[in-house]
Design a protein around this motif. Structure first.
Motif, mmCIF file in Angstrom:
data_model
loop_
_atom_site.group_PDB
_atom_site.id
_atom_site.type_symbol
_atom_site.label_atom_id
_atom_site.label_comp_id
_atom_site.label_asym_id
_atom_site.label_seq_id
_atom_site.Cartn_x
_atom_site.Cartn_y
_atom_site.Cartn_z
ATOM 1 N N ASN A 1 1.131 -1.239 0.106
ATOM 2 C CA ASN A 1 -0.058 0.164 -0.534
ATOM 3 C C ASN A 1 1.330 1.259 0.154
ATOM 4 O O ASN A 1 0.763 1.881 0.649
ATOM 5 C CB ASN A 1 -1.019 -0.138 0.825
ATOM 6 N N LEU A 2 1.552 0.776 -1.141
ATOM 7 C CA LEU A 2 2.969 2.616 -1.211
ATOM 8 C C LEU A 2 2.289 3.968 -1.046
ATOM 9 O O LEU A 2 2.462 5.272 -0.754
ATOM 10 C CB LEU A 2 3.716 2.249 -2.394
ATOM 11 N N GLU A 3 0.672 3.664 -1.493
ATOM 12 C CA GLU A 3 0.309 5.232 -1.890
ATOM 13 C C GLU A 3 -0.088 5.816 -0.652
ATOM 14 O O GLU A 3 -0.408 6.592 -0.172
ATOM 15 C CB GLU A 3 -1.032 4.977 -3.042
ATOM 16 N N ASP A 4 -0.884 4.984 0.401
ATOM 17 C CA ASP A 4 -0.827 4.936 1.469
ATOM 18 C C ASP A 4 0.283 5.779 2.427
ATOM 19 O O ASP A 4 -0.172 6.400 3.362
ATOM 20 C CB ASP A 4 -1.894 4.124 2.637
ATOM 21 N N VAL A 5 1.283 4.580 2.005
ATOM 22 C CA VAL A 5 2.194 4.707 3.451
ATOM 23 C C VAL A 5 3.138 6.237 2.849
ATOM 24 O O VAL A 5 2.885 7.321 3.492
ATOM 25 C CB VAL A 5 3.703 3.960 3.072
ATOM 26 N N GLY A 6 3.016 6.800 1.632
ATOM 27 C CA GLY A 6 3.597 8.031 0.902
ATOM 28 C C GLY A 6 2.099 9.782 1.168
ATOM 29 O O GLY A 6 2.932 10.195 1.800
ATOM 30 N N ALA A 7 1.123 9.526 1.455
ATOM 31 C CA ALA A 7 -0.164 9.904 2.140
ATOM 32 C C ALA A 7 0.248 10.353 3.401
ATOM 33 O O ALA A 7 0.520 11.654 4.204
ATOM 34 C CB ALA A 7 -1.621 9.127 1.564
ATOM 35 N N HIS B 1 4.826 5.047 12.682
ATOM 36 C CA HIS B 1 2.744 4.998 11.890
ATOM 37 C C HIS B 1 2.731 4.517 11.211
ATOM 38 O O HIS B 1 3.820 3.686 9.994
ATOM 39 C CB HIS B 1 2.391 6.120 11.295
ATOM 40 N N LEU B 2 2.226 3.351 11.475
ATOM 41 C CA LEU B 2 1.688 1.628 10.876
ATOM 42 C C LEU B 2 0.851 1.882 9.462
ATOM 43 O O LEU B 2 -0.025 2.473 9.658
ATOM 44 C CB LEU B 2 1.525 0.454 11.529
ATOM 45 N N VAL B 3 1.029 1.970 8.560
ATOM 46 C CA VAL B 3 -0.387 1.526 7.106
ATOM 47 C C VAL B 3 -0.068 0.063 7.055
ATOM 48 O O VAL B 3 0.708 -0.545 6.591
ATOM 49 C CB VAL B 3 0.565 1.785 5.930
ATOM 50 N N ALA B 4 -1.286 -0.619 7.687
ATOM 51 C CA ALA B 4 -1.400 -2.695 6.844
ATOM 52 C C ALA B 4 -0.986 -2.532 5.235
ATOM 53 O O ALA B 4 -1.928 -1.976 4.473
ATOM 54 C CB ALA B 4 -2.519 -2.488 7.468
#
Length: 64
Positions: free
Chosen positions: A23-29, A45-48
């Motif tokens: 989910n690299l788009e979410d990581v970037g956001a 800060h975790l992104v699943a």
């Protein structure tokens, strides 16, 4: 068989390979939000991640 990063050849290859999407788009956001928010909480800060099942784990599955 399962891959990692859910990148283009995995999705659009001859046999669509199941993959773990980071989910690299979410990581970037999240990163952009943390960099621009002066009140952002420090720390981890975790992104699943998400498993994207395709033909290598589901018989008859097709490309996304």
């Amino acid at each position: 068989m399962i891959g990692q990063d859910d990148w283009w050849p995995v999705v659009h290859g001859r046999v669509p390979i199941s993959s773990v999407s980071m989910n690299l788009e979410d990581v970037g956001a999240v990163a952009a939000q943390l960099l621009t928010d002066p009140d952002a909480a420090p720390g981890v800060h975790l992104v699943a991640p998400a498993v994207v099942a395709r033909a290598t784990t589901i018989p008859g599955a097709c490309a996304d």
